[in-house]
Design a protein around this motif. Sequence first.
Motif, PDB file in Angstrom:
ATOM      1  N   SER A  96     -63.037 -28.982  40.734  1.00  0.00           N
ATOM      2  CA  SER A  96     -62.675 -29.018  39.314  1.00  0.00           C
ATOM      3  C   SER A  96     -63.708 -29.761  38.477  1.00  0.00           C
ATOM      4  O   SER A  96     -63.857 -29.500  37.282  1.00  0.00           O
ATOM      5  CB  SER A  96     -61.302 -29.679  39.131  1.00  0.00           C
ATOM      6  OG  SER A  96     -61.360 -31.067  39.425  1.00  0.00           O
ATOM      7  N   CYS A  97     -64.454 -30.684  39.092  1.00  0.00           N
ATOM      8  CA  CYS A  97     -65.383 -31.523  38.332  1.00  0.00           C
ATOM      9  C   CYS A  97     -66.855 -31.224  38.576  1.00  0.00           C
ATOM     10  O   CYS A  97     -67.701 -31.602  37.769  1.00  0.00           O
ATOM     11  CB  CYS A  97     -65.131 -32.997  38.668  1.00  0.00           C
ATOM     12  SG  CYS A  97     -63.455 -33.574  38.332  1.00  0.00           S
ATOM     13  N   VAL A  98     -67.175 -30.562  39.696  1.00  0.00           N
ATOM     14  CA  VAL A  98     -68.583 -30.427  40.067  1.00  0.00           C
ATOM     15  C   VAL A  98     -69.377 -29.611  39.047  1.00  0.00           C
ATOM     16  O   VAL A  98     -70.551 -29.905  38.773  1.00  0.00           O
ATOM     17  CB  VAL A  98     -68.712 -29.809  41.486  1.00  0.00           C
ATOM     18  CG1 VAL A  98     -68.313 -28.336  41.485  1.00  0.00           C
ATOM     19  CG2 VAL A  98     -70.128 -29.979  42.017  1.00  0.00           C
ATOM     20  N   GLY A  99     -68.759 -28.617  38.449  1.00  0.00           N
ATOM     21  CA  GLY A  99     -69.454 -27.806  37.445  1.00  0.00           C
ATOM     22  C   GLY A  99     -69.834 -28.621  36.221  1.00  0.00           C
ATOM     23  O   GLY A  99     -70.955 -28.519  35.706  1.00  0.00           O
ATOM     24  N   ALA A 100     -68.905 -29.452  35.735  1.00  0.00           N
ATOM     25  CA  ALA A 100     -69.167 -30.294  34.568  1.00  0.00           C
ATOM     26  C   ALA A 100     -70.269 -31.301  34.873  1.00  0.00           C
ATOM     27  O   ALA A 100     -71.129 -31.579  34.024  1.00  0.00           O
ATOM     28  CB  ALA A 100     -67.890 -31.021  34.153  1.00  0.00           C
ATOM     29  N   LEU A 101     -70.251 -31.838  36.096  1.00  0.00           N
ATOM     30  CA  LEU A 101     -71.265 -32.809  36.497  1.00  0.00           C
ATOM     31  C   LEU A 101     -72.655 -32.165  36.534  1.00  0.00           C
ATOM     32  O   LEU A 101     -73.636 -32.737  36.057  1.00  0.00           O
ATOM     33  CB  LEU A 101     -70.910 -33.368  37.875  1.00  0.00           C
ATOM     34  CG  LEU A 101     -71.525 -34.716  38.283  1.00  0.00           C
ATOM     35  CD1 LEU A 101     -71.121 -35.810  37.296  1.00  0.00           C
ATOM     36  CD2 LEU A 101     -71.075 -35.090  39.690  1.00  0.00           C
ATOM     37  N   LEU A 102     -72.718 -30.944  37.057  1.00  0.00           N
ATOM     38  CA  LEU A 102     -73.989 -30.222  37.135  1.00  0.00           C
ATOM     39  C   LEU A 102     -74.515 -29.889  35.745  1.00  0.00           C
ATOM     40  O   LEU A 102     -75.700 -30.093  35.441  1.00  0.00           O
ATOM     41  CB  LEU A 102     -73.815 -28.945  37.961  1.00  0.00           C
ATOM     42  CG  LEU A 102     -75.043 -28.041  38.086  1.00  0.00           C
ATOM     43  CD1 LEU A 102     -76.187 -28.794  38.766  1.00  0.00           C
ATOM     44  CD2 LEU A 102     -74.692 -26.779  38.869  1.00  0.00           C
ATOM     45  N   VAL A 103     -73.642 -29.381  34.880  1.00  0.00           N
ATOM     46  CA  VAL A 103     -74.054 -29.018  33.519  1.00  0.00           C
ATOM     47  C   VAL A 103     -74.452 -30.268  32.733  1.00  0.00           C
ATOM     48  O   VAL A 103     -75.383 -30.228  31.918  1.00  0.00           O
ATOM     49  CB  VAL A 103     -72.929 -28.259  32.794  1.00  0.00           C
ATOM     50  CG1 VAL A 103     -73.274 -28.040  31.323  1.00  0.00           C
ATOM     51  CG2 VAL A 103     -72.679 -26.914  33.472  1.00  0.00           C
ATOM     52  N   PHE A 104     -73.769 -31.379  32.990  1.00  0.00           N
ATOM     53  CA  PHE A 104     -74.114 -32.627  32.307  1.00  0.00           C
ATOM     54  C   PHE A 104     -75.518 -33.066  32.679  1.00  0.00           C
ATOM     55  O   PHE A 104     -76.285 -33.533  31.821  1.00  0.00           O
ATOM     56  CB  PHE A 104     -73.112 -33.721  32.669  1.00  0.00           C
ATOM     57  CG  PHE A 104     -73.306 -34.995  31.895  1.00  0.00           C
ATOM     58  CD1 PHE A 104     -73.228 -34.999  30.509  1.00  0.00           C
ATOM     59  CD2 PHE A 104     -73.570 -36.186  32.544  1.00  0.00           C
ATOM     60  CE1 PHE A 104     -73.411 -36.170  29.781  1.00  0.00           C
ATOM     61  CE2 PHE A 104     -73.751 -37.361  31.837  1.00  0.00           C
ATOM     62  CZ  PHE A 104     -73.678 -37.355  30.450  1.00  0.00           C
TER      63      PHE A 104
END
Length: 356
Positions: free
Chosen positions: A176-184
Motif C-alpha cells: 500500500s505504501c511502496v508506490g508512494a515511497l518510490l514516486v516520492f
Amino acid sequence: MKKYFLYEVKQALLPTIIFTAIACVIYILSIEPSYFILSIEPSYFIYSDGTAGSCCVFSVQTILMVLCTITPILNFAFKGKAREVDLWYSMPISREKLYAVKSAISILQALIPYTVAYWLGFLYVIAHKNIFFLQYYFYLYLISLALAVSLIGLNAFFFTRANNLVDGIANIFFISCVGALLVFYIYQLFPIKSTDPSFWFTYSPITATTTMFSELIQTGEFVIGYITINLPSGETYEMARHLTFACMPVMHTVFGVLGAGSWFGLFYMLKHDKAENSERISTSLIGYKSFIPIYVALITGLIGFEGYMSALFIAIIVALGAIAYFGYKRSFKLAKNDIIALCTSVIVGVILSTLI
C-alpha cells in the motif's frame, strides 16, 4: 460449484448484514451534523438561509476502503492455517473454483454494505434541503465500484502470497505504501508540479476520486490548473488549484492494470501453492524478502546524509532493517543472505541519496 457458492453465501450472510448496519449508521451520522454546523472550511458551503451543508461522501468511501481490506483477509484467511488449508484443498472442487468463489464473496461482502449505505445516505440527503449537484453521486458510485474491485484483487493477491495471517496483513501494508515511497523519491529527482506522491498509495485512487466528486457534488465544478484570484485591493494573482489531479487518468490506468494483474496472479500462482507451507515463514519474493530491502534502500535514499549525522542515520536504518528481518524470521539469528541483502540495500540507498 453452485452448491459450494450457496454455502459460502450463507456463511457470509451474517457478517455482511453486520457490515451493512455499521456502514449505514456511520455514514448517516456523518451527514447529519453538516446541516447544522456553520463553517468556513472549504468542505462546507453556506446556503442563502445561513445553514451549512456537506455531502460527507468521504465517510462512506472510507468504509469502502476498509471493507476492501477486511473482506479478502476474512475469505482467504484459511490459507494461513494448516488444518483449514488441508481441509479446503481436499474438497472435491478445484482450487481455481475455490478461489473464484472466495473472490466473489469478497467482492460481494465489500460492495453490498457500501451500496446500501451509499444510496441510503443519498436518500437522506435528498430528503433534506440542499443545493447539491446530485447527478455526480451516480458517477462517483460507478467509478468507485471499479476501483474497489481492483483494490480487492490487489489486497487478495498480496495477502495470499504469505503463509500466515500476520505476514499476509504485512504484505498488504507494504504494497500500500511502496508506490508512494518510490514516486516520492522520483519527485526529489524531478520535481513536477502535477506529480503528488500521495496519489500513489494503493488507496489513493479512491481518495483522490472522492475528493474530486465531493467538490463536484457540492459546487458543480472542479478546477484543474491555475485560477485567477481577485483581491479586495484590486490586485490579482494565480493560484495552483488541484493541479495534481491532472494526472488522475494516469493513476486510474496504472491502478486498473495493477488490479487486473493481481486478479490474474491470484489464480496463476495457485499451481505454485503448497498446502504444507501454511503457518511457516513466508519465503515468497512477493513479501518480506523483497519489501524489506526495497524500503530500506528508498528510505535511506530519501533521508540523505550530511556531515557527522551520517553514521547515526546509517546505524538507525540498519537497526530498523534488522528488526524487520527479526520479525520476518521470528528469530534473532539472521541468515547470511539476509545480512547481505540488508547491507546491499543500505549501500544502494546511500548511492540513491547522492543523486538527489
